[in-house]
Every structure is written in structure tokens, then in C-alpha cells.
Write a protein that holds these residues in place. Sequence first.
Motif, PDB file in Angstrom:
ATOM      1  N   VAL A   1     -11.429  92.440  45.312  1.00 52.14           N
ATOM      2  CA  VAL A   1     -11.231  93.677  44.545  1.00 52.14           C
ATOM      3  C   VAL A   1     -12.416  93.910  43.609  1.00 52.14           C
ATOM      4  O   VAL A   1     -12.918  95.035  43.499  1.00 52.14           O
ATOM      5  N   THR A   2     -12.879  92.866  42.956  1.00 47.26           N
ATOM      6  CA  THR A   2     -14.023  93.007  42.055  1.00 47.26           C
ATOM      7  C   THR A   2     -15.274  93.429  42.814  1.00 47.26           C
ATOM      8  O   THR A   2     -16.007  94.317  42.368  1.00 47.26           O
ATOM      9  N   CYS A   3     -15.524  92.815  43.971  1.00 54.10           N
ATOM     10  CA  CYS A   3     -16.678  93.217  44.792  1.00 54.10           C
ATOM     11  C   CYS A   3     -16.536  94.662  45.254  1.00 54.10           C
ATOM     12  O   CYS A   3     -17.507  95.428  45.254  1.00 54.10           O
ATOM     13  N   HIS A   4     -15.331  95.034  45.645  1.00 54.41           N
ATOM     14  CA  HIS A   4     -15.081  96.399  46.115  1.00 54.41           C
ATOM     15  C   HIS A   4     -15.313  97.417  44.996  1.00 54.41           C
ATOM     16  O   HIS A   4     -15.957  98.453  45.204  1.00 54.41           O
TER      17      HIS A   4
ATOM     18  N   ALA B   1     -23.088  87.471  46.092  1.00 55.96           N
ATOM     19  CA  ALA B   1     -22.840  87.795  44.683  1.00 55.96           C
ATOM     20  C   ALA B   1     -23.945  87.260  43.779  1.00 55.96           C
ATOM     21  O   ALA B   1     -24.308  87.907  42.801  1.00 55.96           O
ATOM     22  N   TRP B   2     -24.473  86.114  44.093  1.00 62.56           N
ATOM     23  CA  TRP B   2     -25.521  85.562  43.248  1.00 62.56           C
ATOM     24  C   TRP B   2     -26.878  86.161  43.549  1.00 62.56           C
ATOM     25  O   TRP B   2     -27.801  86.060  42.752  1.00 62.56           O
ATOM     26  N   ARG B   3     -27.004  86.798  44.704  1.00 65.94           N
ATOM     27  CA  ARG B   3     -28.271  87.410  45.077  1.00 65.94           C
ATOM     28  C   ARG B   3     -28.387  88.852  44.606  1.00 65.94           C
ATOM     29  O   ARG B   3     -29.480  89.318  44.288  1.00 65.94           O
ATOM     30  N   ASP B   4     -27.271  89.574  44.563  1.00 69.05           N
ATOM     31  CA  ASP B   4     -27.278  90.990  44.230  1.00 69.05           C
ATOM     32  C   ASP B   4     -26.936  91.189  42.755  1.00 69.05           C
ATOM     33  O   ASP B   4     -25.854  90.823  42.316  1.00 69.05           O
ATOM     34  N   PRO B   5     -27.819  91.791  41.967  1.00 66.33           N
ATOM     35  CA  PRO B   5     -27.541  91.966  40.540  1.00 66.33           C
ATOM     36  C   PRO B   5     -26.393  92.939  40.260  1.00 66.33           C
ATOM     37  O   PRO B   5     -25.779  92.870  39.207  1.00 66.33           O
TER      38      PRO B   5
ATOM     39  N   VAL C   1     -18.103  85.547  38.248  1.00 59.24           N
ATOM     40  CA  VAL C   1     -17.082  84.648  37.686  1.00 59.24           C
ATOM     41  C   VAL C   1     -16.015  84.384  38.740  1.00 59.24           C
ATOM     42  O   VAL C   1     -15.624  83.233  38.974  1.00 59.24           O
ATOM     43  N   TRP C   2     -15.527  85.449  39.383  1.00 60.53           N
ATOM     44  CA  TRP C   2     -14.523  85.297  40.434  1.00 60.53           C
ATOM     45  C   TRP C   2     -15.067  84.468  41.595  1.00 60.53           C
ATOM     46  O   TRP C   2     -14.362  83.615  42.138  1.00 60.53           O
ATOM     47  N   VAL C   3     -16.295  84.727  41.977  1.00 51.92           N
ATOM     48  CA  VAL C   3     -16.897  83.995  43.095  1.00 51.92           C
ATOM     49  C   VAL C   3     -17.042  82.515  42.754  1.00 51.92           C
ATOM     50  O   VAL C   3     -16.774  81.646  43.600  1.00 51.92           O
ATOM     51  N   THR C   4     -17.431  82.229  41.536  1.00 44.13           N
ATOM     52  CA  THR C   4     -17.566  80.824  41.125  1.00 44.13           C
ATOM     53  C   THR C   4     -16.224  80.115  41.155  1.00 44.13           C
ATOM     54  O   THR C   4     -16.125  78.977  41.632  1.00 44.13           O
ATOM     55  N   VAL C   5     -15.182  80.775  40.675  1.00 38.59           N
ATOM     56  CA  VAL C   5     -13.843  80.174  40.707  1.00 38.59           C
ATOM     57  C   VAL C   5     -13.391  79.966  42.160  1.00 38.59           C
ATOM     58  O   VAL C   5     -12.838  78.914  42.506  1.00 38.59           O
ATOM     59  N   LEU C   6     -13.639  80.955  43.022  1.00 44.10           N
ATOM     60  CA  LEU C   6     -13.240  80.839  44.425  1.00 44.10           C
ATOM     61  C   LEU C   6     -13.993  79.710  45.134  1.00 44.10           C
ATOM     62  O   LEU C   6     -13.382  78.898  45.841  1.00 44.10           O
ATOM     63  N   ALA C   7     -15.299  79.642  44.938  1.00 49.10           N
ATOM     64  CA  ALA C   7     -16.085  78.585  45.578  1.00 49.10           C
ATOM     65  C   ALA C   7     -15.699  77.205  45.059  1.00 49.10           C
ATOM     66  O   ALA C   7     -15.619  76.237  45.829  1.00 49.10           O
TER      67      ALA C   7
END
Length: 128
Positions: free
Chosen positions: A109-112, A51-55, A62-68
Motif C-alpha cells: 500500500v505504501t509503495c502504491h 525501495a532503497w534504489r528509488d528516492p 521503513v515498511w520494506v526494512t521490517v518486511l525484509a
Amino acid sequence: MSTTTVQRPRTTARRPGPLATTVAAWSSAALVATGFAFVATAPIAVVAAGAWRDPQLGPARVWVTVLATAQATLLLVWRTADDPERSLTRSLDPVVAGAVVLVAVGTAVTCHVQRRRSRLAQGPLVQA
């Protein structure tokens, strides 16, 4: 009836978000839900890196940061406890595990959706 395949120039073509990010997000939710919370750290790291690599996955950050952050907090609390359990899953409260699963599903879901939008933005590949 004939079909012609149209090739887009490389400079304007957008590629969809990485499939590995979406799959890892879904697998992290499944791993925490089925009792493999410690093993879920690996797919969460893949999701964070993707998520942080792909623009194109910008809205998922935001979701990824909360999950990590949730996973890192779980690991930190588990290891710094006075008498830590042998398993991270055993020391998890079911409500906390459910919250992590919900955040992981939201991330997936957001990534999808972002991957789907980028694929639809490319337009049709085959013209009739």
C-alpha cells in the motif's frame, strides 16, 4: 475539439516509482498468504532493492526494512531449528504468517500510494 500533447522537458519530469516494486510487494503478500513463504523471498528482495534504489519510495523504506527483516528472521529460525520441517510454510505459526502478510500489505500500500503521488505530481500530459 482538438487536443494538443504537451511534452515536458526531461530535466523537470519526475518518473513514477517502479511498477515492479509495487507488483513484487503485492505478490509477496499473496505468496505468504497462499503457502509459498519460501518463494516469497524473491519478491521481497525485489521490493527491498527497488525501495532503497528509488528516492521517491523513501517513506516505504521503513515498511520494506521490517518486511525484509521478518522474512530473514523466518528463514533463520527455520534453518537453525533442531528438526527443521521440509517446508518453511509448514513450520510457520499462522499468527506469524498473518503478521508477515500484514507487513507485506502495508509495504504494498505504501509503495502504491507513493507511486500514485509521484504520478499526480507530474501534472496532466494532455491539454484540451
